[in-house]
Design an enzyme around this catalytic site. Structure first.
Site, PDB file in Angstrom:
ATOM      1  N   CYS A 138       0.836  -1.195   0.000  1.00 53.86           N
ATOM      2  CA  CYS A 138       0.000   0.000   0.000  1.00 53.86           C
ATOM      3  C   CYS A 138       0.874   1.249   0.000  1.00 53.86           C
ATOM      4  O   CYS A 138       1.682   1.430   0.893  1.00 53.86           O
ATOM      5  CB  CYS A 138      -0.902  -0.004   1.227  1.00 53.86           C
ATOM      6  SG  CYS A 138      -1.834   1.506   1.390  1.00 53.86           S
ATOM      7  N   CYS A 140      -1.256   6.257   6.759  1.00 48.33           N
ATOM      8  CA  CYS A 140      -2.472   5.649   7.295  1.00 48.33           C
ATOM      9  C   CYS A 140      -2.171   4.994   8.642  1.00 48.33           C
ATOM     10  O   CYS A 140      -1.114   4.415   8.831  1.00 48.33           O
ATOM     11  CB  CYS A 140      -2.978   4.603   6.311  1.00 48.33           C
ATOM     12  SG  CYS A 140      -4.346   3.625   6.928  1.00 48.33           S
ATOM     13  N   CYS A 153      -2.083   0.039   9.057  1.00 49.87           N
ATOM     14  CA  CYS A 153      -1.005  -0.958   9.060  1.00 49.87           C
ATOM     15  C   CYS A 153       0.288  -0.309   9.538  1.00 49.87           C
ATOM     16  O   CYS A 153       0.895   0.475   8.822  1.00 49.87           O
ATOM     17  CB  CYS A 153      -0.769  -1.487   7.654  1.00 49.87           C
ATOM     18  SG  CYS A 153      -2.150  -2.401   6.976  1.00 49.87           S
ATOM     19  N   CYS A 198      -7.642  -0.629  -0.167  1.00 41.78           N
ATOM     20  CA  CYS A 198      -6.868  -0.977   1.015  1.00 41.78           C
ATOM     21  C   CYS A 198      -6.279  -2.374   0.846  1.00 41.78           C
ATOM     22  O   CYS A 198      -6.976  -3.300   0.451  1.00 41.78           O
ATOM     23  CB  CYS A 198      -7.790  -0.911   2.228  1.00 41.78           C
ATOM     24  SG  CYS A 198      -7.101  -1.613   3.707  1.00 41.78           S
ATOM     25  N   TYR A 204     -18.522 -13.100  27.371  1.00 43.05           N
ATOM     26  CA  TYR A 204     -18.186 -12.189  26.252  1.00 43.05           C
ATOM     27  C   TYR A 204     -18.391 -12.944  24.930  1.00 43.05           C
ATOM     28  O   TYR A 204     -17.495 -13.002  24.096  1.00 43.05           O
ATOM     29  CB  TYR A 204     -16.743 -11.680  26.344  1.00 43.05           C
ATOM     30  CG  TYR A 204     -16.314 -11.241  27.724  1.00 43.05           C
ATOM     31  CD1 TYR A 204     -16.490  -9.917  28.129  1.00 43.05           C
ATOM     32  CD2 TYR A 204     -15.734 -12.145  28.624  1.00 43.05           C
ATOM     33  CE1 TYR A 204     -16.101  -9.515  29.395  1.00 43.05           C
ATOM     34  CE2 TYR A 204     -15.352 -11.741  29.895  1.00 43.05           C
ATOM     35  CZ  TYR A 204     -15.531 -10.427  30.275  1.00 43.05           C
ATOM     36  OH  TYR A 204     -15.142 -10.039  31.531  1.00 43.05           O
ATOM     37  N   ASP A 231     -13.655 -14.489  26.322  1.00 43.36           N
ATOM     38  CA  ASP A 231     -13.070 -13.790  25.171  1.00 43.36           C
ATOM     39  C   ASP A 231     -13.356 -12.297  25.316  1.00 43.36           C
ATOM     40  O   ASP A 231     -14.130 -11.721  24.552  1.00 43.36           O
ATOM     41  CB  ASP A 231     -13.700 -14.342  23.871  1.00 43.36           C
ATOM     42  CG  ASP A 231     -13.070 -13.726  22.623  1.00 43.36           C
ATOM     43  OD1 ASP A 231     -12.109 -12.948  22.736  1.00 43.36           O
ATOM     44  OD2 ASP A 231     -13.561 -14.028  21.517  1.00 43.36           O
ATOM     45  N   CYS A 238      -7.322 -10.587  22.798  1.00 41.45           N
ATOM     46  CA  CYS A 238      -6.714  -9.815  21.711  1.00 41.45           C
ATOM     47  C   CYS A 238      -5.663  -8.856  22.249  1.00 41.45           C
ATOM     48  O   CYS A 238      -5.172  -7.999  21.529  1.00 41.45           O
ATOM     49  CB  CYS A 238      -7.785  -9.060  20.928  1.00 41.45           C
ATOM     50  SG  CYS A 238      -8.749  -7.968  21.958  1.00 41.45           S
TER      51      CYS A 238
HETATM   52  N1  SAH Z   1     -16.367 -14.392  21.307  1.00 34.55           N
HETATM   53  C1  SAH Z   1     -16.968 -13.473  20.370  1.00 34.55           C
HETATM   54  C2  SAH Z   1     -16.867 -11.992  20.789  1.00 34.55           C
HETATM   55  C3  SAH Z   1     -15.570 -11.519  21.337  1.00 34.55           C
HETATM   56  S1  SAH Z   1     -15.342  -9.761  21.430  1.00 34.55           S
HETATM   57  C4  SAH Z   1     -16.391 -13.693  18.992  1.00 34.55           C
HETATM   58  O1  SAH Z   1     -15.344 -14.310  18.838  1.00 34.55           O
HETATM   59  O2  SAH Z   1     -17.000 -13.240  18.026  1.00 34.55           O
HETATM   60  C5  SAH Z   1     -15.819  -9.356  23.017  1.00 34.55           C
HETATM   61  C6  SAH Z   1     -17.313  -9.276  23.247  1.00 34.55           C
HETATM   62  O3  SAH Z   1     -17.501  -8.896  24.618  1.00 34.55           O
HETATM   63  C7  SAH Z   1     -18.079  -8.246  22.426  1.00 34.55           C
HETATM   64  O4  SAH Z   1     -19.154  -8.886  21.807  1.00 34.55           O
HETATM   65  C8  SAH Z   1     -18.543  -7.216  23.446  1.00 34.55           C
HETATM   66  O5  SAH Z   1     -19.791  -6.653  23.137  1.00 34.55           O
HETATM   67  C9  SAH Z   1     -18.624  -8.034  24.709  1.00 34.55           C
HETATM   68  N2  SAH Z   1     -18.488  -7.336  26.010  1.00 34.55           N
HETATM   69  C10 SAH Z   1     -17.778  -6.231  26.302  1.00 34.55           C
HETATM   70  N3  SAH Z   1     -17.816  -5.971  27.605  1.00 34.55           N
HETATM   71  C11 SAH Z   1     -18.580  -6.941  28.186  1.00 34.55           C
HETATM   72  C12 SAH Z   1     -18.973  -7.214  29.523  1.00 34.55           C
HETATM   73  N4  SAH Z   1     -18.613  -6.438  30.534  1.00 34.55           N
HETATM   74  N5  SAH Z   1     -19.734  -8.316  29.744  1.00 34.55           N
HETATM   75  C13 SAH Z   1     -20.126  -9.109  28.726  1.00 34.55           C
HETATM   76  N6  SAH Z   1     -19.778  -8.886  27.450  1.00 34.55           N
HETATM   77  C14 SAH Z   1     -19.007  -7.818  27.160  1.00 34.55           C
END
Ligand code: SAH
Length: 455
Positions: free
Chosen positions: A71, A77, A80, A159, A311, A381, A408
């Site tokens: 790019c 930008c 990246c 992109c 999550y 997650d 992440c």
């Molecule tokens: N496991 C899913 C989402 C992961 S991202 C996947 O792989 O697609 C994290 C997620 O946590 C998001 O959907 C976000 O809305 C949610 N989240 C953020 N804070 C939170 C909380 N305090 N309690 C429950 N969920 C939450």
């Protein structure tokens, strides 16, 4: 050392945002656009007690790990940060970063980090992008990406990590705005209508979603725009999102469907998922499958287990787990995502899953105290900031056999794993880095904790 001083250094490593780091007698200098192996002349721009920022002035000797970036806008930008570093080196850097964070922040002396899972073709992998609209210095309406750390728009619709359709969609919208006199939003005055275009593509089905974020309740000639967008092959969902707040948060809470369905449907590992504009969905489908397979493998399910997944978003991991578990309960804060999750369970014929809407740190402790819920396996997650301490505490009290932590952000992962392991009842068995975000400094991980045999 003083501001504006010129210094020669060799760049040794990368910082959290992908900037190069070189040291002078142990004092680190952070240099944007410099890469490990470069010898550079830099100018100090900000001098602090324990570190300084510097600007790249002159390349003295290029790193052997440099590669030709695809790019032309990659330096301006903010998307990246490390596209000029060979992909092999990017992976090496990321794996090492995970290890270092687990040692330094997590206190693990020899963390069991597995070789990072990279991509075969690390381009055009992103299924989602949010393009801001504005005007350039000449007054033309533009769209593209924000420059690093600012809200200056770097104009560009092509992109290297996004999908090819972005360009066509954005050019169509720009043309429409010019034709109908529709103003882009201006952050400084709070005036103007169009803020962002959210574009998502379901890679498995080819379905496309466009959601325009507007500073108002209506978009002029919206039906006509819908007609034009629907001439693009794959277009499935067109909606408006209302955001009239003076905020950096891109999406508002209300979505108004305009044309087509309110969602697009994708497929990962044989499971179908409906995704609406406000729901979180992983951005790199090829790597997501590897990530979920690792999570499923680490969960070690044999068929009868009760699993809680915190999550859970639209239930992506929950449904992966439900294939092998007795029962899966998911918790998610965004109501639309919970709705998607429930639809997705039905869509795939799962009857052993249940979803709860609310904060993980409230729902889990409450259910544990009031209903005495139990789990053989816990999967989490969380977003970048990691798990809340109330959540971690309840997780430990529930004494699951295994905890699978998808993350992440290696720093908050390391912090939370330290808490989960501190009384010695759980052992960190494996950490699998998965490169979900090639050419950026980001790295995703799946960690497995196992309860030690009761003494
Ligand atoms: N496991 C899913 C989402 C992961 S991202 C996947 O792989 O697609 C994290 C997620 O946590 C998001 O959907 C976000 O809305 C949610 N989240 C953020 N804070 C939170 C909380 N305090 N309690 C429950 N969920 C939450």
């Amino acid at each position: 050392m003083k501001k504006n001083e010129l210094i020669e250094i060799k760049i040794e490593t990368l910082g959290n945002a992908g900037e190069g780091i070189g040291k002078i007698d142990g004092y680190p200098l952070f240099v944007k656009d410099a890469l490990p192996g470069d010898r550079v002349q830099v100018k100090l721009t900000k001098v602090k007690k324990t570190y300084a920022y510097a600007r790249l002035e002159r390349m003295l000797e290029e790193s052997p790990y440099r590669t030709e970036p695809r790019c032309p806008l990659h330096r301006r930008c903010g998307g990246c940060q490390i596209q000029a570093l060979s992909y092999e080196k990017q992976l090496e850097y990321k794996e090492n970063k995970v290890r270092q964070d687990l040692i330094r922040i997590g206190g693990f002396s020899e963390p069991p980090v597995q070789p990072v899972l990279g991509m075969e073709n690390p381009y055009h992998y992103r299924n989602k992008a949010q393009f801001p609209f504005g005007r350039d210095r000449e007054g033309r309406i533009v769209t593209g990406f924000y420059a690093g750390r600012t809200h200056t728009i770097v104009a560009g619709t092509d992109c290297a990590i996004g999908v090819a359709e972005n360009r066509k969609i954005l050019e169509l919208i720009l043309e429409f705005m010019n034709e109908k006199g529709i103003e882009p939003y201006d952050e400084t005055t709070g005036k103007g209508l169009l803020r962002h275009a959210l574009i998502r593509k379901a890679f498995a089905t080819g379905e496309l979603m466009v959601c325009l974020v507007i500073n108002g309740k209506k978009f002029p000639h919206v039906e006509e725009l819908g007609d034009r967008l629907f001439e693009i092959p794959g277009m499935t969902s067109f909606s408006l999102n209302i955001n009239q707040k003076n905020t950096n948060v891109i999406l508002g809470e209300t979505v108004i469907p305009v044309r087509g369905q309110a969602y697009i449907t994708d497929q990962i590992g044989g499971i179908r998922y409906q995704i609406s504009p406000l729901s979180f969905y992983q951005v790199n489908p090829a790597q997501t499958e590897k990530l979920y397979r690792t999570a499923l493998c680490y969960a070690g399910l044999t068929g009868g287990e009760t699993v809680w997944e915190l999550y859970c978003g639209i239930g992506t991991i929950s449904l992966f787990l439900a294939q092998k578990a007795g029962k899966v309960c998911g918790v998610e804060i965004v109501p639309q995502a919970v709705e998607d999750a429930r639809h997705n369970a039905v869509l795939n014929g799962f009857e052993n899953v249940e979803f709860y809407q609310g904060k993980a740190e409230e729902i889990l402790p409450e259910k544990y105290q009031k209903e005495g819920i139990r789990a053989d396996v816990l999967v989490v997650d969380p977003p970048r900031k990691g798990c809340d301490s109330d959540c971690l505490e309840t997780m430990l009290r529930m004494e699951p056999k295994r905890i699978v932590y998808v993350s992440c952000d290696p720093a908050t992962l390391a912090r939370d794993l330290k808490i989960l392991c501190q009384d010695g009842r759980y052992e960190l068995k494996k950490v699998q880095p998965v490169d979900m975000f090639p050419h950026t400094a980001g790295i995703e991980n799946v960690a497995l904790l196992e309860r030690k045999r009761d003494l």
